[in-house]
Design a protein around this motif. Structure first.
Motif, PDB file in Angstrom:
ATOM      1  N   LEU A 284      23.170  28.402  -6.673  1.00  0.00           N
ATOM      2  CA  LEU A 284      22.269  29.153  -5.559  1.00  0.00           C
ATOM      3  C   LEU A 284      21.154  29.582  -5.931  1.00  0.00           C
ATOM      4  CD1 LEU A 284      24.555  31.499  -4.525  1.00  0.00           C
ATOM      5  CD2 LEU A 284      23.844  29.642  -3.421  1.00  0.00           C
ATOM      6  N   SER A 285      20.391  29.952  -8.169  1.00  0.00           N
ATOM      7  CA  SER A 285      19.128  29.990  -8.551  1.00  0.00           C
ATOM      8  C   SER A 285      19.132  29.102  -8.828  1.00  0.00           C
ATOM      9  CB  SER A 285      19.854  30.148 -10.160  1.00  0.00           C
ATOM     10  OG  SER A 285      20.637  32.246  -9.588  1.00  0.00           O
ATOM     11  N   LEU A 286      19.494  28.342  -8.560  1.00  0.00           N
ATOM     12  CA  LEU A 286      18.402  26.058  -8.953  1.00  0.00           C
ATOM     13  C   LEU A 286      18.263  25.514  -7.599  1.00  0.00           C
ATOM     14  CD1 LEU A 286      20.447  24.665 -11.326  1.00  0.00           C
ATOM     15  CD2 LEU A 286      18.032  25.701 -11.751  1.00  0.00           C
ATOM     16  N   SER A 287      18.430  26.427  -5.876  1.00  0.00           N
ATOM     17  CA  SER A 287      18.503  25.510  -5.188  1.00  0.00           C
ATOM     18  C   SER A 287      17.055  26.173  -4.763  1.00  0.00           C
ATOM     19  CB  SER A 287      19.309  26.017  -4.280  1.00  0.00           C
ATOM     20  OG  SER A 287      19.355  27.654  -4.481  1.00  0.00           O
ATOM     21  N   LEU A 288      16.046  25.219  -3.752  1.00  0.00           N
ATOM     22  CA  LEU A 288      15.152  26.384  -3.482  1.00  0.00           C
ATOM     23  C   LEU A 288      15.028  27.670  -3.214  1.00  0.00           C
ATOM     24  CD1 LEU A 288      12.603  22.986  -1.905  1.00  0.00           C
ATOM     25  CD2 LEU A 288      12.496  23.733  -3.507  1.00  0.00           C
ATOM     26  N   PHE A 289      15.758  27.717  -1.409  1.00  0.00           N
ATOM     27  CA  PHE A 289      15.882  29.150  -1.491  1.00  0.00           C
ATOM     28  C   PHE A 289      16.865  29.603  -1.683  1.00  0.00           C
ATOM     29  CE2 PHE A 289      13.990  26.418   2.239  1.00  0.00           C
ATOM     30  CZ  PHE A 289      12.564  26.880   2.355  1.00  0.00           C
ATOM     31  N   LYS A 290      17.720  29.765  -2.906  1.00  0.00           N
ATOM     32  CA  LYS A 290      18.271  30.328  -2.423  1.00  0.00           C
ATOM     33  C   LYS A 290      19.194  31.112  -2.395  1.00  0.00           C
ATOM     34  CE  LYS A 290      14.964  30.492  -5.857  1.00  0.00           C
ATOM     35  NZ  LYS A 290      15.038  29.845  -7.315  1.00  0.00           N
ATOM     36  N   ARG A 291      19.953  29.867  -1.350  1.00  0.00           N
ATOM     37  CA  ARG A 291      21.203  29.412  -0.831  1.00  0.00           C
ATOM     38  C   ARG A 291      21.710  28.424  -0.345  1.00  0.00           C
ATOM     39  NH1 ARG A 291      16.394  31.542   2.768  1.00  0.00           N
ATOM     40  NH2 ARG A 291      16.939  29.416   4.511  1.00  0.00           N
ATOM     41  N   ILE A 292      22.768  28.104   0.059  1.00  0.00           N
ATOM     42  CA  ILE A 292      23.506  26.451   0.375  1.00  0.00           C
ATOM     43  C   ILE A 292      24.440  27.237   0.922  1.00  0.00           C
ATOM     44  CG2 ILE A 292      24.154  25.017  -0.701  1.00  0.00           C
ATOM     45  CD1 ILE A 292      23.594  25.032  -3.205  1.00  0.00           C
ATOM     46  N   GLY A 319      28.320  42.289  -3.814  1.00  0.00           N
ATOM     47  CA  GLY A 319      27.480  42.809  -4.428  1.00  0.00           C
ATOM     48  C   GLY A 319      26.716  41.874  -5.230  1.00  0.00           C
ATOM     49  N   ILE A 320      26.844  39.983  -4.783  1.00  0.00           N
ATOM     50  CA  ILE A 320      25.863  39.225  -6.144  1.00  0.00           C
ATOM     51  C   ILE A 320      26.036  38.488  -4.296  1.00  0.00           C
ATOM     52  CG2 ILE A 320      26.131  37.105  -7.393  1.00  0.00           C
ATOM     53  CD1 ILE A 320      28.694  39.454  -8.509  1.00  0.00           C
ATOM     54  N   PHE A 321      26.813  38.222  -3.529  1.00  0.00           N
ATOM     55  CA  PHE A 321      26.534  37.110  -2.645  1.00  0.00           C
ATOM     56  C   PHE A 321      26.181  37.827  -1.317  1.00  0.00           C
ATOM     57  CE2 PHE A 321      29.397  35.202  -5.879  1.00  0.00           C
ATOM     58  CZ  PHE A 321      28.425  33.605  -6.794  1.00  0.00           C
ATOM     59  N   TYR A 322      25.956  36.637  -0.324  1.00  0.00           N
ATOM     60  CA  TYR A 322      26.316  37.004   1.381  1.00  0.00           C
ATOM     61  C   TYR A 322      26.581  35.511   1.477  1.00  0.00           C
ATOM     62  CZ  TYR A 322      25.099  38.121   6.259  1.00  0.00           C
ATOM     63  OH  TYR A 322      24.470  38.355   7.404  1.00  0.00           O
ATOM     64  N   VAL A 323      26.829  36.076   3.089  1.00  0.00           N
ATOM     65  CA  VAL A 323      27.640  34.936   3.257  1.00  0.00           C
ATOM     66  C   VAL A 323      27.498  35.142   4.778  1.00  0.00           C
ATOM     67  CG1 VAL A 323      29.201  33.126   4.344  1.00  0.00           C
ATOM     68  CG2 VAL A 323      29.569  34.533   2.445  1.00  0.00           C
ATOM     69  N   SER A 324      25.931  34.212   5.284  1.00  0.00           N
ATOM     70  CA  SER A 324      25.445  34.096   6.743  1.00  0.00           C
ATOM     71  C   SER A 324      25.794  33.714   7.829  1.00  0.00           C
ATOM     72  CB  SER A 324      24.092  33.738   7.070  1.00  0.00           C
ATOM     73  OG  SER A 324      23.270  34.008   7.727  1.00  0.00           O
ATOM     74  N   LEU A 325      26.013  33.988   8.965  1.00  0.00           N
ATOM     75  CA  LEU A 325      26.815  32.897   9.894  1.00  0.00           C
ATOM     76  C   LEU A 325      25.337  32.452  10.609  1.00  0.00           C
ATOM     77  CD1 LEU A 325      30.078  35.338  10.904  1.00  0.00           C
ATOM     78  CD2 LEU A 325      29.121  33.203   8.694  1.00  0.00           C
ATOM     79  N   LYS A 326      24.538  32.455  10.576  1.00  0.00           N
ATOM     80  CA  LYS A 326      23.495  31.864  10.957  1.00  0.00           C
ATOM     81  C   LYS A 326      23.472  30.774  11.163  1.00  0.00           C
ATOM     82  CE  LYS A 326      20.560  34.584  12.864  1.00  0.00           C
ATOM     83  NZ  LYS A 326      20.766  35.311  14.905  1.00  0.00           N
ATOM     84  N   GLY A 327      23.518  30.222  12.916  1.00  0.00           N
ATOM     85  CA  GLY A 327      23.401  29.033  13.030  1.00  0.00           C
ATOM     86  C   GLY A 327      24.642  28.270  13.811  1.00  0.00           C
ATOM     87  N   GLY A 328      25.694  28.532  13.347  1.00  0.00           N
ATOM     88  CA  GLY A 328      27.180  28.400  13.331  1.00  0.00           C
ATOM     89  C   GLY A 328      28.017  27.982  11.678  1.00  0.00           C
ATOM     90  N   MET A 333      24.649  33.064   0.063  1.00  0.00           N
ATOM     91  CA  MET A 333      23.572  33.438  -0.280  1.00  0.00           C
ATOM     92  C   MET A 333      22.553  34.359  -1.386  1.00  0.00           C
ATOM     93  SD  MET A 333      21.476  34.600   3.606  1.00  0.00           S
ATOM     94  CE  MET A 333      19.668  34.051   2.573  1.00  0.00           C
ATOM     95  N   LEU A 334      22.495  34.422  -2.353  1.00  0.00           N
ATOM     96  CA  LEU A 334      21.853  35.328  -3.203  1.00  0.00           C
ATOM     97  C   LEU A 334      21.278  36.398  -2.847  1.00  0.00           C
ATOM     98  CD1 LEU A 334      23.025  34.422  -6.546  1.00  0.00           C
ATOM     99  CD2 LEU A 334      20.802  33.555  -6.972  1.00  0.00           C
ATOM    100  N   ARG A 335      21.961  37.485  -2.975  1.00  0.00           N
ATOM    101  CA  ARG A 335      21.429  38.522  -2.560  1.00  0.00           C
ATOM    102  C   ARG A 335      19.784  39.189  -3.631  1.00  0.00           C
ATOM    103  NH1 ARG A 335      23.578  41.930   1.242  1.00  0.00           N
ATOM    104  NH2 ARG A 335      25.874  41.815   1.198  1.00  0.00           N
ATOM    105  N   GLU A 336      20.127  39.270  -4.785  1.00  0.00           N
ATOM    106  CA  GLU A 336      19.332  39.682  -5.601  1.00  0.00           C
ATOM    107  C   GLU A 336      17.646  38.456  -5.905  1.00  0.00           C
ATOM    108  OE1 GLU A 336      19.597  37.422  -9.859  1.00  0.00           O
ATOM    109  OE2 GLU A 336      21.300  38.761  -9.259  1.00  0.00           O
ATOM    110  N   ALA A 337      17.614  37.786  -5.126  1.00  0.00           N
ATOM    111  CA  ALA A 337      17.193  36.527  -5.164  1.00  0.00           C
ATOM    112  C   ALA A 337      15.699  37.209  -3.475  1.00  0.00           C
ATOM    113  CB  ALA A 337      17.430  35.138  -4.554  1.00  0.00           C
ATOM    114  N   TYR A 338      16.278  37.857  -2.449  1.00  0.00           N
ATOM    115  CA  TYR A 338      15.215  38.640  -1.971  1.00  0.00           C
ATOM    116  C   TYR A 338      15.617  39.801  -1.812  1.00  0.00           C
ATOM    117  CZ  TYR A 338      16.466  33.827   0.402  1.00  0.00           C
ATOM    118  OH  TYR A 338      17.058  32.873   0.885  1.00  0.00           O
TER     119      TYR A 338
END
Length: 409
Positions: A284-292, A319-328, A333-338
């Motif tokens: 996730l840190s290497l990804s553009l938006f810190k999420r995959i 506390g480290i990650f978040y899983v978004s359900l947006k867009g189905g 996502m990496l929490r600390e990146a935002y």
């Protein structure tokens, strides 16, 4: 002697208790998913330009980068385009030009679309930014291979995630052959049996974002800082006592670098859990938006030795990650990146996305100005018509009054 044996016994009992806690209950530890509106907003904010990017990609992938408009219309569902192509073109001027041509030599001319001047300028700018950041792309690619089992990853999988990491569209043919000292391509991409191998291990790249952060802090404070995950629970988030104790004990375990050889680790061990979290954190840190998207990560289960139940890691370590359900779709996502819905440290390759958004905004301003001028023109025409009607009414009224006066006479 008795004291020594007692201490050893106590220590061993503690080790056994902790080991049992990890191995026997790790799969039963549940954390209730909690919506994070700010992180969801980060995905929602990019919805419009991502829609445009899908349409652009569809056209660019066509031979000669041209396509009959009606063919593109038939692909709306696949592109998840909620409006007709004609409407899309009208709302996003400058992306494409339309012209008439024949699909077959003797067929009737139909409307085609091709890359417009504004989009062509963006594509040239994209090439320039990619050239400037070629070293960064090479380093990312090396890191992805260095974390993998046997330092090999399916080439087709890497092509599939090129947008997540900011790799150029043709990186397998334009970039990989330029660096034979780092990469070896086996097979042909697209056939499902091609692989990219790491030729040379680069020690300077074998540091994760976690390790680099600890090293930076150590240099600033002069105190050795142990590499550790940044746990950042959102406001109002509550963990049960059992889970809090588990996380506390787990955090005390030594950090396992994703670049270390993990072949000797048991899949159910706490050390493997530590490494798995470390690999996800690094990806996730290497990804553009810190999420995959989670399904994309799932494609690399074998390459990075993830368990089949790897997705539970994201909720277990909320506390480290978040899983978004947006867009189905589930997106890790990496929490600390935002900070709120904004990325804190922006990848240099995000300049490409910024330029794309600027291009779209330029077209939207052009359309808004065109609509404003049209409204002003219609308004003036209506005012002129009203004025003419008023004058005609006054003239008719004058004639009627004159008739009445003549009759009175």
């Amino acid at each position: 002697m008795l004291f020594c044996r007692s201490s050893i016994s106590t220590h061993l009992n503690y080790r056994v208790r902790v080991w049992f806690q990890f191995t026997s209950s790790i799969s039963s530890l549940k954390v209730v998913w909690r919506k994070d509106e700010k992180l969801d907003e980060a995905i929602e904010n990019e919805k419009k330009w991502r829609l445009c990017a899908r349409v652009v990609k569809e056209v660019l992938n066509e031979p000669g980068q041209v396509i009959p408009l009606r063919y593109l219309e038939k692909r709306r569902e696949r592109m998840r385009l909620p409006l007709k192509v004609d409407t899309f073109l009208d709302r996003n001027p400058g992306l494409f030009d339309t012209y008439l041509d024949r699909i077959k030599p003797k067929s009737e001319p139909v409307r085609f679309i091709r890359v417009g001047e504004r989009l062509q300028r963006f594509l040239e700018e994209e090439k320039r930014i990619n050239r400037e950041n070629e070293g960064l792309v090479v380093a990312k690619l090396c890191k992805l291979l260095m974390m993998a089992k046997d330092k090999v990853v399916s080439a087709d999988k890497l092509v599939h995630v090129k947008r997540e990491f900011g790799f150029p569209n043709d990186f397998m043919v334009s970039l990989v052959p330029k660096y034979p000292e780092y990469f070896r391509l086996v097979g042909c991409p697209g056939e499902g049996k091609s692989f990219l191998e790491l030729v040379t291990w680069k020690p300077e790249l074998a540091k994760s974002a976690i390790e680099e952060s600890a090293e930076k802090e150590s240099n600033l404070t002069g105190i050795r800082v142990r590499p550790s995950f940044n746990v950042k629970l959102p406001p109002g988030f509550f963990l049960k006592k059992e889970m809090r104790e588990w996380i506390r004990d787990w955090m005390e375990l030594p950090y396992v670098s994703p670049y270390e050889d993990a072949s000797n680790l048991d899949q159910a061990s706490p050390e493997m859990e530590k490494r798995t979290v470390g690999v996800f954190h690094e990806l996730l840190s290497l990804s553009l938006f810190k999420r995959i998207p989670v399904p994309i990560l799932g494609k690399f289960t074998e390459d990075y030795r993830f368990s089949n139940a790897f997705a539970s890691v994201f909720t277990r370590h909320s506390g480290i990650f978040y899983v978004s359900l947006k867009g189905g779709i589930k997106t890790a996502m990496l929490r600390e990146a935002y900070r709120g819905s904004e990325l804190i440290d922006r990848d240099p390759l995000l300049k490409i996305n910024d330029k794309f958004v600027e291009m779209l905004a330029e077209g939207h301003r052009e359309r808004a100005e065109k609509l404003r001028l049209q409204r002003e023109t219609v308004q003036k025409e209506m005012e002129m018509m009203a004025l003419r009607n008023s004058e005609q009414g006054s003239y008719a009224c004058g004639e009627e009054m004159q008739k009445i006066e003549d009759l009175d006479c």
